[in-house]
Design an enzyme around this catalytic site. Structure first.
Site, PDB file in Angstrom:
ATOM      1  N   TYR A 170      87.974  26.735 -39.080  1.00 22.08           N
ATOM      2  CA  TYR A 170      89.273  26.343 -39.180  1.00 22.08           C
ATOM      3  C   TYR A 170      89.940  26.251 -37.952  1.00 22.08           C
ATOM      4  CZ  TYR A 170      93.634  26.515 -41.932  1.00 22.08           C
ATOM      5  OH  TYR A 170      94.908  26.260 -42.554  1.00 22.08           O
ATOM      6  N   LYS A 174      91.692  22.832 -36.912  1.00 22.38           N
ATOM      7  CA  LYS A 174      93.439  22.773 -36.949  1.00 22.38           C
ATOM      8  C   LYS A 174      93.521  22.257 -35.479  1.00 22.38           C
ATOM      9  CE  LYS A 174      94.049  23.010 -41.227  1.00 22.38           C
ATOM     10  NZ  LYS A 174      94.695  22.019 -42.074  1.00 22.38           N
TER      11      LYS A 174
HETATM   12  N1  LIG Z   1      98.748  28.779 -46.961  1.00 22.35           N
HETATM   13  C1  LIG Z   1      98.904  29.017 -45.645  1.00 22.35           C
HETATM   14  O1  LIG Z   1      99.150  30.222 -45.381  1.00 22.35           O
HETATM   15  C2  LIG Z   1      98.603  27.726 -44.696  1.00 22.35           C
HETATM   16  C3  LIG Z   1      98.844  28.063 -43.370  1.00 22.35           C
HETATM   17  C4  LIG Z   1      98.844  27.310 -42.362  1.00 22.35           C
HETATM   18  C5  LIG Z   1      98.132  26.090 -42.793  1.00 22.35           C
HETATM   19  N2  LIG Z   1      97.873  25.911 -44.059  1.00 22.35           N
HETATM   20  C6  LIG Z   1      97.594  24.180 -44.444  1.00 22.35           C
HETATM   21  O2  LIG Z   1      98.108  23.785 -45.096  1.00 22.35           O
HETATM   22  C7  LIG Z   1      97.596  22.653 -45.976  1.00 22.35           C
HETATM   23  C8  LIG Z   1      97.800  23.199 -47.628  1.00 22.35           C
HETATM   24  O3  LIG Z   1      97.207  24.694 -47.785  1.00 22.35           O
HETATM   25  P1  LIG Z   1      97.619  25.455 -49.088  1.00 22.35           P
HETATM   26  O4  LIG Z   1      98.014  26.558 -48.749  1.00 22.35           O
HETATM   27  O5  LIG Z   1      98.567  24.986 -49.929  1.00 22.35           O
HETATM   28  O6  LIG Z   1      96.129  24.980 -49.938  1.00 22.35           O
HETATM   29  P2  LIG Z   1      95.775  25.139 -51.375  1.00 22.35           P
HETATM   30  O7  LIG Z   1      97.027  25.962 -52.290  1.00 22.35           O
HETATM   31  O8  LIG Z   1      94.488  25.640 -50.997  1.00 22.35           O
HETATM   32  O9  LIG Z   1      95.566  23.589 -51.797  1.00 22.35           O
HETATM   33  C9  LIG Z   1      94.965  22.855 -51.208  1.00 22.35           C
HETATM   34  C10 LIG Z   1      95.126  21.427 -51.663  1.00 22.35           C
HETATM   35  O10 LIG Z   1      94.143  20.436 -50.972  1.00 22.35           O
HETATM   36  C11 LIG Z   1      93.461  19.846 -51.678  1.00 22.35           C
HETATM   37  N3  LIG Z   1      92.192  19.314 -51.273  1.00 22.35           N
HETATM   38  C12 LIG Z   1      91.343  20.360 -50.923  1.00 22.35           C
HETATM   39  N4  LIG Z   1      90.274  19.754 -50.577  1.00 22.35           N
HETATM   40  C13 LIG Z   1      90.355  18.374 -50.821  1.00 22.35           C
HETATM   41  C14 LIG Z   1      89.421  17.275 -50.541  1.00 22.35           C
HETATM   42  N5  LIG Z   1      88.333  17.274 -50.076  1.00 22.35           N
HETATM   43  N6  LIG Z   1      90.280  15.865 -50.768  1.00 22.35           N
HETATM   44  C15 LIG Z   1      91.329  16.067 -51.326  1.00 22.35           C
HETATM   45  N7  LIG Z   1      92.145  16.974 -51.401  1.00 22.35           N
HETATM   46  C16 LIG Z   1      91.569  18.122 -51.256  1.00 22.35           C
HETATM   47  C17 LIG Z   1      93.329  20.513 -53.093  1.00 22.35           C
HETATM   48  O11 LIG Z   1      93.160  19.789 -54.226  1.00 22.35           O
HETATM   49  P3  LIG Z   1      92.005  20.163 -55.155  1.00 22.35           P
HETATM   50  O12 LIG Z   1      92.353  21.672 -56.054  1.00 22.35           O
HETATM   51  O13 LIG Z   1      91.881  19.303 -55.961  1.00 22.35           O
HETATM   52  O14 LIG Z   1      90.724  20.460 -54.476  1.00 22.35           O
HETATM   53  C18 LIG Z   1      94.633  21.137 -53.164  1.00 22.35           C
HETATM   54  O15 LIG Z   1      95.641  19.993 -53.714  1.00 22.35           O
HETATM   55  C19 LIG Z   1      96.179  23.080 -45.641  1.00 22.35           C
HETATM   56  O16 LIG Z   1      95.990  22.047 -44.755  1.00 22.35           O
HETATM   57  C20 LIG Z   1      96.029  24.270 -44.940  1.00 22.35           C
HETATM   58  O17 LIG Z   1      95.119  24.256 -43.921  1.00 22.35           O
HETATM   59  C21 LIG Z   1      97.952  26.680 -44.969  1.00 22.35           C
END
Ligand SMILES: NC(=O)c1ccc[n+]([C@@H]2O[C@H](COP(=O)([O-])OP(=O)(O)OC[C@H]3O[C@@H](n4cnc5c(N)ncnc54)[C@H](OP(=O)(O)O)[C@@H]3O)[C@@H](O)[C@H]2O)c1
Length: 262
Positions: A170, A174
């Site tokens: 990851y 990133k």
């Molecule tokens: N949460 C955190 O603490 C955090 C911190 C830093 C960065 N981020 C980044 O922020 C972004 C969103 O994170 P989140 O926490 O909101 O994640 P999340 O709640 O797990 O949601 C992930 C989203 O991405 C979609 N997705 C995953 N794989 C996909 C694919 N192959 N094609 C199309 N859509 C896909 C999922 O759709 P499906 O359910 O349909 O798969 C869902 O809508 C990510 O890039 C993550 O790395 C998150």
């Protein structure tokens, strides 16, 4: 001072209104992507919502945005699959004609210490979090350049800046995304397109639900603001970067992490 430097227009506030713009947000069915979709729609953008398998959740987001008077449609396509991304492009263009704002938000984790990390876990994360961004951006950025206005906002992570135990895949994806964004920013800066990265810290979503309680306590203890972030706190930064107000910001990494890393 020249006349042009003192024109009243130069001092008028830049708009954060997105009226008339079309935004595509990947991973918009839940979590941060959902909040981004709402934030952009609230500022007047019409929103194309992408997800992979969670079509019924994306449908709900679409309906909620429509219920608030906005325009939205959803597209369930895997961003790691080139054919699927091409299909998504065709469908989005058929519905909205163009994309002005691309938010590459979709991302996944497959955490393990390096010793236990399999090739499959490595490939899966790189294919969605990094190659997926390449594939989606390929489809949409050149038409933006032809129209001489565009915004690309990529959602990286604090982990891409400082690394993390158990997340070599990851962190590599990133960190790569940050370097990708800066390079793309340089290539497209004179074509009216800005490319920026938002690097969230630990945000309350399904992704952090998977982190054990003790791990989250360590994070909040080490975060000056003393809590996890909320999806809409990330979305606010994305909305700014997507707007005319951020017209002189490119190649930037906007940390939204409660001070976890500074
Ligand atoms: N949460 C955190 O603490 C955090 C911190 C830093 C960065 N981020 C980044 O922020 C972004 C969103 O994170 P989140 O926490 O909101 O994640 P999340 O709640 O797990 O949601 C992930 C989203 O991405 C979609 N997705 C995953 N794989 C996909 C694919 N192959 N094609 C199309 N859509 C896909 C999922 O759709 P499906 O359910 O349909 O798969 C869902 O809508 C990510 O890039 C993550 O790395 C998150």
């Amino acid at each position: 001072m020249t006349d042009s430097a003192t024109k009243t227009d130069d001092f008028a506030a830049r708009s954060i209104d997105l009226d008339g713009k079309v935004a595509l947000v990947t991973g918009a069915s839940r979590g941060i992507g959902k909040a981004i979709a709402f934030a952009l729609a609230a500022r007047g953008a019409r929103v194309a919502l992408n997800c992979n398998t969670g079509g019924s959740l994306a449908e709900q987001v679409r309906d909620e945005i429509r219920g608030l008077g906005g325009a939205a449609e959803y597209y369930a396509h895997n961003i790691a699959d080139e054919d699927e991304v091409q299909k998504m492009r065709d469908e989005v263009i058929a519905d909205f004609n163009q994309v002005d704002i691309l938010v590459n938000n979709a991302g996944i984790t497959r955490d393990k210490t390096f010793k236990k990390m399999t090739r499959e876990m490595w490939d899966t994360v790189i294919s969605v979090d990094l190659t997926g961004v390449f594939l989606v951006t390929k489809q949409f950025i050149d038409p933006m350049a032809e129209r001489k206005w565009g915004r690309v906002v990529n959602i990286a992570s604090v982990i891409g800046e400082i690394g993390n135990f158990g997340q070599t895949n990851y962190a590599a994806a990133k960190g790569g995304l940050i370097a990708f964004s800066k390079s793309l920013a340089r290539e497209y800066a004179r074509k009216g397109i800005t490319v920026n990265t938002v690097a969230p810290g630990f945000i309350k979503t399904d992704m952090t639900e998977a982190v054990p309680e003790a791990g989250l306590k360590m994070v909040t203890d080490a975060t000056p603001i003393g809590r996890l972030g909320l999806p809409n706190e990330v979305a606010a930064g994305v909305a700014f970067l997507a707007s005319d107000a951020a017209s002189y910001v490119t190649g930037h990494v906007l940390d939204i992490n409660g001070g976890y890393s500074m």
